[in-house]
Design a protein around this motif. Structure first.
Motif, PDB file in Angstrom:
ATOM      1  N   GLY A 150       4.095  17.149 -12.024  1.00 30.70           N
ATOM      2  CA  GLY A 150       2.821  16.439 -12.128  1.00 30.70           C
ATOM      3  C   GLY A 150       2.894  15.260 -13.076  1.00 30.70           C
ATOM      4  O   GLY A 150       2.342  14.187 -12.809  1.00 30.70           O
ATOM      5  N   LYS A 151       3.578  15.422 -14.203  1.00 32.38           N
ATOM      6  CA  LYS A 151       3.739  14.348 -15.184  1.00 32.38           C
ATOM      7  C   LYS A 151       4.499  13.178 -14.579  1.00 32.38           C
ATOM      8  O   LYS A 151       4.068  12.015 -14.679  1.00 32.38           O
ATOM      9  N   TYR A 152       5.619  13.465 -13.918  1.00 25.30           N
ATOM     10  CA  TYR A 152       6.457  12.383 -13.391  1.00 25.30           C
ATOM     11  C   TYR A 152       5.803  11.686 -12.198  1.00 25.30           C
ATOM     12  O   TYR A 152       5.882  10.460 -12.068  1.00 25.30           O
ATOM     13  N   THR A 153       5.136  12.444 -11.339  1.00 26.92           N
ATOM     14  CA  THR A 153       4.470  11.827 -10.194  1.00 26.92           C
ATOM     15  C   THR A 153       3.360  10.895 -10.658  1.00 26.92           C
ATOM     16  O   THR A 153       3.205   9.775 -10.158  1.00 26.92           O
ATOM     17  N   ALA A 154       2.571  11.345 -11.637  1.00 28.32           N
ATOM     18  CA  ALA A 154       1.470  10.521 -12.137  1.00 28.32           C
ATOM     19  C   ALA A 154       1.991   9.252 -12.806  1.00 28.32           C
ATOM     20  O   ALA A 154       1.462   8.157 -12.574  1.00 28.32           O
ATOM     21  N   GLU A 155       3.011   9.383 -13.629  1.00 27.65           N
ATOM     22  CA  GLU A 155       3.541   8.203 -14.310  1.00 27.65           C
ATOM     23  C   GLU A 155       4.161   7.225 -13.312  1.00 27.65           C
ATOM     24  O   GLU A 155       4.030   6.012 -13.460  1.00 27.65           O
ATOM     25  N   MET A 156       4.842   7.744 -12.286  1.00 25.47           N
ATOM     26  CA  MET A 156       5.387   6.874 -11.247  1.00 25.47           C
ATOM     27  C   MET A 156       4.271   6.119 -10.537  1.00 25.47           C
ATOM     28  O   MET A 156       4.359   4.896 -10.339  1.00 25.47           O
ATOM     29  N   ALA A 157       3.204   6.834 -10.165  1.00 24.81           N
ATOM     30  CA  ALA A 157       2.087   6.199  -9.462  1.00 24.81           C
ATOM     31  C   ALA A 157       1.447   5.119 -10.327  1.00 24.81           C
ATOM     32  O   ALA A 157       1.113   4.024  -9.835  1.00 24.81           O
ATOM     33  N   GLU A 158       1.278   5.403 -11.614  1.00 21.03           N
ATOM     34  CA  GLU A 158       0.630   4.440 -12.508  1.00 21.03           C
ATOM     35  C   GLU A 158       1.501   3.209 -12.744  1.00 21.03           C
ATOM     36  O   GLU A 158       0.983   2.090 -12.834  1.00 21.03           O
ATOM     37  N   VAL A 159       2.813   3.393 -12.826  1.00 23.44           N
ATOM     38  CA  VAL A 159       3.718   2.246 -12.981  1.00 23.44           C
ATOM     39  C   VAL A 159       3.666   1.375 -11.729  1.00 23.44           C
ATOM     40  O   VAL A 159       3.620   0.141 -11.814  1.00 23.44           O
ATOM     41  N   LEU A 160       3.668   1.997 -10.558  1.00 25.90           N
ATOM     42  CA  LEU A 160       3.581   1.230  -9.309  1.00 25.90           C
ATOM     43  C   LEU A 160       2.275   0.436  -9.252  1.00 25.90           C
ATOM     44  O   LEU A 160       2.254  -0.721  -8.820  1.00 25.90           O
ATOM     45  N   ALA A 161       1.175   1.055  -9.701  1.00 24.84           N
ATOM     46  CA  ALA A 161      -0.115   0.354  -9.712  1.00 24.84           C
ATOM     47  C   ALA A 161      -0.076  -0.838 -10.672  1.00 24.84           C
ATOM     48  O   ALA A 161      -0.588  -1.915 -10.365  1.00 24.84           O
ATOM     49  N   LYS A 162       0.550  -0.658 -11.839  1.00 29.82           N
ATOM     50  CA  LYS A 162       0.649  -1.749 -12.811  1.00 29.82           C
ATOM     51  C   LYS A 162       1.524  -2.891 -12.293  1.00 29.82           C
ATOM     52  O   LYS A 162       1.366  -4.041 -12.720  1.00 29.82           O
ATOM     53  N   CYS A 163       2.444  -2.544 -11.385  1.00 34.03           N
ATOM     54  CA  CYS A 163       3.319  -3.582 -10.811  1.00 34.03           C
ATOM     55  C   CYS A 163       2.628  -4.350  -9.686  1.00 34.03           C
ATOM     56  O   CYS A 163       3.241  -5.222  -9.066  1.00 34.03           O
ATOM     57  N   LYS A 198       0.865  -1.171   0.000  1.00 31.18           N
ATOM     58  CA  LYS A 198       0.000   0.000   0.000  1.00 31.18           C
ATOM     59  C   LYS A 198       0.908   1.229   0.000  1.00 31.18           C
ATOM     60  O   LYS A 198       1.660   1.448   0.953  1.00 31.18           O
ATOM     61  N   ILE A 199       0.824   2.018  -1.066  1.00 32.26           N
ATOM     62  CA  ILE A 199       1.716   3.163  -1.240  1.00 32.26           C
ATOM     63  C   ILE A 199       0.889   4.443  -1.312  1.00 32.26           C
ATOM     64  O   ILE A 199      -0.001   4.566  -2.156  1.00 32.26           O
ATOM     65  N   LEU A 200       1.199   5.384  -0.443  1.00 29.62           N
ATOM     66  CA  LEU A 200       0.512   6.677  -0.396  1.00 29.62           C
ATOM     67  C   LEU A 200       1.476   7.754  -0.888  1.00 29.62           C
ATOM     68  O   LEU A 200       2.579   7.891  -0.358  1.00 29.62           O
ATOM     69  N   ILE A 201       1.056   8.510  -1.908  1.00 28.11           N
ATOM     70  CA  ILE A 201       1.881   9.577  -2.482  1.00 28.11           C
ATOM     71  C   ILE A 201       1.237  10.922  -2.198  1.00 28.11           C
ATOM     72  O   ILE A 201       0.044  11.110  -2.435  1.00 28.11           O
ATOM     73  N   GLY A 238      -5.830   3.178 -12.632  1.00 26.31           N
ATOM     74  CA  GLY A 238      -5.485   2.242 -11.573  1.00 26.31           C
ATOM     75  C   GLY A 238      -5.049   2.867 -10.276  1.00 26.31           C
ATOM     76  O   GLY A 238      -4.681   2.155  -9.329  1.00 26.31           O
ATOM     77  N   VAL A 239      -5.087   4.200 -10.187  1.00 29.29           N
ATOM     78  CA  VAL A 239      -4.658   4.928  -8.990  1.00 29.29           C
ATOM     79  C   VAL A 239      -5.838   5.682  -8.399  1.00 29.29           C
ATOM     80  O   VAL A 239      -6.592   6.342  -9.123  1.00 29.29           O
ATOM     81  N   SER A 240      -6.013   5.601  -7.065  1.00 24.68           N
ATOM     82  CA  SER A 240      -7.042   6.386  -6.377  1.00 24.68           C
ATOM     83  C   SER A 240      -6.486   7.777  -6.102  1.00 24.68           C
ATOM     84  O   SER A 240      -5.498   7.915  -5.383  1.00 24.68           O
ATOM     85  N   VAL A 241      -7.112   8.785  -6.695  1.00 30.94           N
ATOM     86  CA  VAL A 241      -6.611  10.156  -6.604  1.00 30.94           C
ATOM     87  C   VAL A 241      -7.570  10.994  -5.766  1.00 30.94           C
ATOM     88  O   VAL A 241      -8.759  11.088  -6.075  1.00 30.94           O
ATOM     89  N   TRP A 242      -7.049  11.591  -4.707  1.00 34.05           N
ATOM     90  CA  TRP A 242      -7.806  12.466  -3.813  1.00 34.05           C
ATOM     91  C   TRP A 242      -7.323  13.895  -4.045  1.00 34.05           C
ATOM     92  O   TRP A 242      -6.153  14.205  -3.808  1.00 34.05           O
ATOM     93  N   ARG A 243      -8.214  14.770  -4.511  1.00 32.28           N
ATOM     94  CA  ARG A 243      -7.833  16.162  -4.786  1.00 32.28           C
ATOM     95  C   ARG A 243      -8.410  17.080  -3.698  1.00 32.28           C
ATOM     96  O   ARG A 243      -9.560  16.928  -3.293  1.00 32.28           O
ATOM     97  N   THR A 244      -7.582  18.034  -3.277  1.00 33.26           N
ATOM     98  CA  THR A 244      -7.983  18.929  -2.200  1.00 33.26           C
ATOM     99  C   THR A 244      -7.895  20.381  -2.666  1.00 33.26           C
ATOM    100  O   THR A 244      -7.196  20.686  -3.639  1.00 33.26           O
TER     101      THR A 244
END
Length: 302
Positions: free
Chosen positions: A36-49, A20-23, A83-89
C-alpha cells in the motif's frame, strides 16, 4: 541473464507526458507498510510528473487485518488524495486469513472492484497498472486495458502462488498445477511485467515471461528521513533499553510467511546471555502466535 530495463518512471517508452494512468491494487495509503505504501507513493509521483492518475483499491486494512477507522468494508467511496483520484470498493477481511478465507478475501475485492474498473473504460486510460498481490485483479485490469487499447502493465511485489504452496496455505498437486497455469497465462497476456529484485526477475524468466517484457522496478526508501544516527535514538530511551545493549529489531508485517517462529527460537536461545534486546515492531495475524511462542519458551516480554 538477459538484460532488462532499470526504472520505468524514467523510461519515455512507457511514461509519456500527460498520460491517463489507471492503477488497480488491493492495498493503498493510508496503510503505512508493505504494498500500500509503495503503490500510493508511485501514484503520487506520477501525478506530480503531470500524469492524470486514478486508483481502484480497497479500504485500508493491512497489516492489522481489520478495516481502519473512518473507512467502510461494505460501501463504495471516492476521494482525492495528493493529486490522485482514489476509488475504494468493498472488501471482506477475515480475522484469521488462512487457506480458503484468504482466497475469499482476495476474491471479494476482485469482484467488488470489477464494475468500477469497467466504469473507467469511458475515461479511456492509456496505461493500466495492476499490482500483485492480488493476481485475482489481473483479469479485470487486463480486460480494461485491451478494451481501451491501453498498455497493460503487471507489477509483481510477491509471487503469491509460490508462497501459498510453499507455506502450506494451499495444498494439492492438481490445484497447484492449475494455479501455476493460470498465473503463467496471465503473465503472458500483459505487455510489461515488472518486479522488485534480480532474483524475482530470474523467477519471472523461469515462469516463461519473455525477457523483453521484464522491467526491474525496485522498492525504495527516503534516505533523507531514514539514516544512521550519530547518537542513541529516542526510541531506545522510550523502551528503556540501555545504550550498551545490542538491539535485534524486526519491523514489518507479522504473518505466516515471515517465519517469526525462527526469531522466537533465537530469542529463546539468547535469553540467558546478557547484551541482547529483541524488539518486534508491527502487526498482523502472526503477532499473537509469536507472543505465545515467546511466553511458552519462558522469554521475558514487555
Amino acid at each position: 541473464m538477459p538484460s532488462y530495463k532499470i526504472n520505468p518512471l524514467e523510461h519515455e517508452k512507457f511514461f509519456k507526458a500527460s498520460m491517463k494512468i489507471l492503477i488497480h491494487g488491493i492495498n493503498y495509503a493510508p496503510e503505512l507498510t508493505g504494498i500500500g505504501k509503495y503503490t500510493a507513493e508511485m501514484a503520487e509521483v506520477l501525478a506530480k510528473c503531470g500524469h492524470e492518475v486514478r486508483v481502484v483499491c480497497a479500504p485500508p486494512y493491512y497489516p492489522a487485518w481489520r478495516v481502519a477507522n473512518g473507512f467502510s468494508p461494505i460501501k463504495y467511496a471516492r476521494q482525492e488524495r495528493n493529486g490522485v483520484s482514489v476509488w475504494r470498493t468493498p472488501l471482506w477481511v477475515p480475522e484469521q486469513p488462512k487457506g480458503l478465507r484468504r482466497i475469499v478475501h482476495l476474491a471479494s475485492f476482485a469482484a467488488s472492484s470489477f464494475p468500477v474498473m469497467l466504469r473507467q473504460i469511458f475515461w479511456r486510460p492509456q496505461m493500466v497498472i495492476c499490482v500483485a498481490p492480488s493476481l485475482m485483479n489481473a483479469p479485470g485490469a487486463w480486460l480494461v486495458a485491451r478494451i481501451t487499447r491501453a498498455h497493460a502493465w503487471l507489477h509483481v511485489q510477491d509471487y503469491e502462488v509460490d508462497a501459498a504452496f510453499s507455506l502450506g496455505v494451499l495444498t494439492g498437486s492438481m490445484f497447484k498445477k492449475l494455479a501455476l497455469f493460470v498465473e503463467r497465462t496471465l503473465f503472458n497476456r500483459f505487455d510489461t511485467i515488472s518486479t522488485i529484485s534480480n532474483k524475482m526477475i530470474e523467477r519471472a524468466l523461469c515462469k516463461g515471461v519473455a525477457p523483453e517484457k521484464i522491467v526491474r522496478f525496485l522498492n525504495w526508501a527516503d534516505t533523507s528521513a531514514i539514516y544512521p544516527l550519530n547518537c542513541p535514538g529516542e526510541l531506545r530511551a522510550e523502551l528503556n533499553i540501555p545504550d550498551d545493549e545490542i538491539v535485534v529489531l524486526y519491523s514489518g508485517n507479522m504473518g505466516v510467511k515471515q517465519g517469526l517462529d525462527v526469531l522466537a527460537e533465537v530469542a529463546d536461545r539468547l535469553a540467558s546471555r546478557r547484551g541482547f534486546y529483541f524488539v518486534f515492531c508491527g502487526n498482523g495475524p502472526g503477532r499473537d502466535i509469536l507472543m505465545a511462542l515467546l511466553r511458552k519458551s519462558g522469554v521475558e516480554t514487555t
